[in-house]
Design a protein around this motif. Sequence first.
Motif, PDB file in Angstrom:
ATOM      1  N   UNK A 145      41.131 -18.640 -20.038  1.00  0.00           N
ATOM      2  CA  UNK A 145      39.846 -18.668 -19.353  1.00  0.00           C
ATOM      3  C   UNK A 145      38.685 -18.906 -20.312  1.00  0.00           C
ATOM      4  N   UNK A 146      38.770 -18.357 -21.502  1.00  0.00           N
ATOM      5  CA  UNK A 146      37.710 -18.576 -22.491  1.00  0.00           C
ATOM      6  C   UNK A 146      37.587 -20.064 -22.829  1.00  0.00           C
ATOM      7  N   UNK A 147      38.710 -20.711 -23.048  1.00  0.00           N
ATOM      8  CA  UNK A 147      38.679 -22.137 -23.386  1.00  0.00           C
ATOM      9  C   UNK A 147      38.206 -22.979 -22.211  1.00  0.00           C
ATOM     10  N   UNK A 148      38.610 -22.620 -21.004  1.00  0.00           N
ATOM     11  CA  UNK A 148      38.161 -23.386 -19.837  1.00  0.00           C
ATOM     12  C   UNK A 148      36.661 -23.217 -19.605  1.00  0.00           C
ATOM     13  N   UNK A 149      36.147 -22.032 -19.821  1.00  0.00           N
ATOM     14  CA  UNK A 149      34.698 -21.836 -19.660  1.00  0.00           C
ATOM     15  C   UNK A 149      33.920 -22.661 -20.682  1.00  0.00           C
ATOM     16  N   UNK A 150      34.417 -22.735 -21.906  1.00  0.00           N
ATOM     17  CA  UNK A 150      33.754 -23.569 -22.904  1.00  0.00           C
ATOM     18  C   UNK A 150      33.835 -25.041 -22.506  1.00  0.00           C
ATOM     19  N   UNK A 151      34.987 -25.444 -21.999  1.00  0.00           N
ATOM     20  CA  UNK A 151      35.139 -26.829 -21.531  1.00  0.00           C
ATOM     21  C   UNK A 151      34.097 -27.146 -20.462  1.00  0.00           C
ATOM     22  N   UNK A 152      33.892 -26.221 -19.536  1.00  0.00           N
ATOM     23  CA  UNK A 152      32.943 -26.469 -18.452  1.00  0.00           C
ATOM     24  C   UNK A 152      31.521 -26.614 -18.983  1.00  0.00           C
ATOM     25  N   UNK A 153      31.160 -25.871 -19.999  1.00  0.00           N
ATOM     26  CA  UNK A 153      29.828 -26.009 -20.595  1.00  0.00           C
ATOM     27  C   UNK A 153      29.607 -27.434 -21.085  1.00  0.00           C
ATOM     28  N   UNK A 154      30.578 -27.973 -21.803  1.00  0.00           N
ATOM     29  CA  UNK A 154      30.457 -29.332 -22.315  1.00  0.00           C
ATOM     30  C   UNK A 154      30.515 -30.368 -21.195  1.00  0.00           C
ATOM     31  N   UNK A 155      31.391 -30.171 -20.235  1.00  0.00           N
ATOM     32  CA  UNK A 155      31.551 -31.165 -19.159  1.00  0.00           C
ATOM     33  C   UNK A 155      30.317 -31.226 -18.267  1.00  0.00           C
ATOM     34  N   UNK A 185      25.239 -34.078 -16.791  1.00  0.00           N
ATOM     35  CA  UNK A 185      23.777 -34.140 -16.752  1.00  0.00           C
ATOM     36  C   UNK A 185      23.263 -35.370 -17.499  1.00  0.00           C
ATOM     37  N   UNK A 186      23.869 -35.663 -18.642  1.00  0.00           N
ATOM     38  CA  UNK A 186      23.424 -36.804 -19.440  1.00  0.00           C
ATOM     39  C   UNK A 186      23.761 -38.132 -18.785  1.00  0.00           C
ATOM     40  N   UNK A 187      24.906 -38.187 -18.077  1.00  0.00           N
ATOM     41  CA  UNK A 187      25.358 -39.427 -17.441  1.00  0.00           C
ATOM     42  C   UNK A 187      25.723 -39.138 -15.991  1.00  0.00           C
ATOM     43  N   UNK A 188      24.732 -39.065 -15.114  1.00  0.00           N
ATOM     44  CA  UNK A 188      24.991 -38.649 -13.727  1.00  0.00           C
ATOM     45  C   UNK A 188      25.932 -39.566 -12.952  1.00  0.00           C
ATOM     46  N   UNK A 189      26.044 -40.814 -13.357  1.00  0.00           N
ATOM     47  CA  UNK A 189      26.905 -41.743 -12.612  1.00  0.00           C
ATOM     48  C   UNK A 189      28.365 -41.684 -13.046  1.00  0.00           C
ATOM     49  N   UNK A 201      32.144 -40.631 -13.651  1.00  0.00           N
ATOM     50  CA  UNK A 201      33.208 -39.927 -12.937  1.00  0.00           C
ATOM     51  C   UNK A 201      33.909 -38.894 -13.819  1.00  0.00           C
ATOM     52  N   UNK A 202      34.172 -39.236 -15.079  1.00  0.00           N
ATOM     53  CA  UNK A 202      35.082 -38.456 -15.928  1.00  0.00           C
ATOM     54  C   UNK A 202      34.754 -36.962 -16.012  1.00  0.00           C
ATOM     55  N   UNK A 203      33.474 -36.563 -16.159  1.00  0.00           N
ATOM     56  CA  UNK A 203      33.222 -35.115 -16.227  1.00  0.00           C
ATOM     57  C   UNK A 203      33.720 -34.383 -14.991  1.00  0.00           C
ATOM     58  N   UNK A 204      33.559 -34.987 -13.823  1.00  0.00           N
ATOM     59  CA  UNK A 204      33.962 -34.329 -12.582  1.00  0.00           C
ATOM     60  C   UNK A 204      35.482 -34.308 -12.427  1.00  0.00           C
ATOM     61  N   UNK A 205      36.131 -35.296 -12.976  1.00  0.00           N
ATOM     62  CA  UNK A 205      37.599 -35.290 -12.969  1.00  0.00           C
ATOM     63  C   UNK A 205      38.118 -34.071 -13.727  1.00  0.00           C
ATOM     64  N   UNK A 206      37.601 -33.846 -14.937  1.00  0.00           N
ATOM     65  CA  UNK A 206      38.077 -32.725 -15.736  1.00  0.00           C
ATOM     66  C   UNK A 206      37.583 -31.384 -15.205  1.00  0.00           C
ATOM     67  N   UNK A 249      36.312 -28.116  -3.647  1.00  0.00           N
ATOM     68  CA  UNK A 249      36.089 -29.275  -2.782  1.00  0.00           C
ATOM     69  C   UNK A 249      34.827 -30.018  -3.206  1.00  0.00           C
ATOM     70  N   UNK A 250      33.792 -29.296  -3.589  1.00  0.00           N
ATOM     71  CA  UNK A 250      32.551 -29.949  -4.025  1.00  0.00           C
ATOM     72  C   UNK A 250      32.781 -30.772  -5.289  1.00  0.00           C
ATOM     73  N   UNK A 251      33.590 -30.251  -6.184  1.00  0.00           N
ATOM     74  CA  UNK A 251      33.884 -31.003  -7.411  1.00  0.00           C
ATOM     75  C   UNK A 251      34.678 -32.262  -7.087  1.00  0.00           C
ATOM     76  N   UNK A 252      35.644 -32.139  -6.201  1.00  0.00           N
ATOM     77  CA  UNK A 252      36.386 -33.329  -5.781  1.00  0.00           C
ATOM     78  C   UNK A 252      35.450 -34.350  -5.147  1.00  0.00           C
ATOM     79  N   UNK A 253      34.590 -33.899  -4.264  1.00  0.00           N
ATOM     80  CA  UNK A 253      33.674 -34.816  -3.583  1.00  0.00           C
ATOM     81  C   UNK A 253      32.717 -35.470  -4.568  1.00  0.00           C
ATOM     82  N   UNK A 254      32.277 -34.724  -5.571  1.00  0.00           N
ATOM     83  CA  UNK A 254      31.391 -35.307  -6.588  1.00  0.00           C
ATOM     84  C   UNK A 254      32.103 -36.439  -7.319  1.00  0.00           C
TER      85      UNK A 254
END
Length: 325
Positions: free
Chosen positions: A122-132, A137-141, A143-148, A164-169
């Motif tokens: 969980x610690x590693x996944x939370x850090x991953x989410x911070x970066x993703x 935010x930097x590249x709103x268009x 896809x890749x951040x939302x995939x991960x 579901x919101x992440x999938x839809x994004x």
Amino acid sequence: MALLRGAGLSLKRWVGRNAERLERDYGDPAVTRIREAAQAADWAQVREGLAAHPESEDRTWLLWAVGDTAGVERWIQDAVAAEPDSALPLLVAGARWVRWGWEARTGALAKHVSREQFEVFHERLRQAETWLYRAAELEPSWLSPWHFLQVSGRGLEVGPVLARRRFEAAARRAPHHLRVHQQHLQQVCEKWGGSHEEMHSFARSSMLAAPEGSLLGQLVAIAHIEQWLRLGEGPGRQYMRREETAASLREAAERSVLHPGAERGRGWAQACNSFALAASLAGETQLARRSFEAAPDTVTEFPWQYVNSADPVLAYRRHRSSVGA
């Protein structure tokens, strides 16, 4: 995680005149090059490889290859610090921390995973989410951040609404993206809090919403394999031998891998292998044979590791032999 990654070891086995090959790097030299650059800790080459494949060409395959590479965690943070306003190093860091998190958890059932393993996971996944999220935010268009974020969210158990919101994004940015849909299919599986009904409904509706020839038909085969696994040997065999299951597989295969306009390239061999296994289990000999022959002698780790995790090639060979392919 094999479904998420799809890469395998380089291996050849000979049966008569046929060479069975466990697919490496999705059969794509660009993936091999970027994986080798990641192994060499060569950020300049990794960056160049990613930049050469814009989001419109689907970078998720390349990002998974980098994320799967041990040791990336030792140098990627320097790249993030050196380029604080660039989404690419953030994406690589996020991809690696997602994969690194799952490595800590392992593929064991939850009851066999220790509290310490879950804490690291969980610690590693939370850090991953911070970066993703920063990359998004930097590249709103993109896809890749939302995939991960779909993958990290499943591990963090964010719940069905946020998942579901992440999938839809992701789907808004690429409506018929195979790997995005594969991730959400896992999310709605019974083993992750969904249900067989939700899983099958999502698989078929996604297939029908996509153009004919789309590889999204693979979702139908995966859904049947997932239910077969969940039910266990006896009930699973009965389920796969139902006419409804066979009819569903025939429809999906004809709309995807067996369609004259079927998409080929990354993901093609895995889709063919998925139909080959599902049809073999269903006793659909002709469909299984056609699926094997669509990608001749090419074995993908998924789905065969479900049958024999130690030797997917052997599992492939036995099922192919059983249908006379």
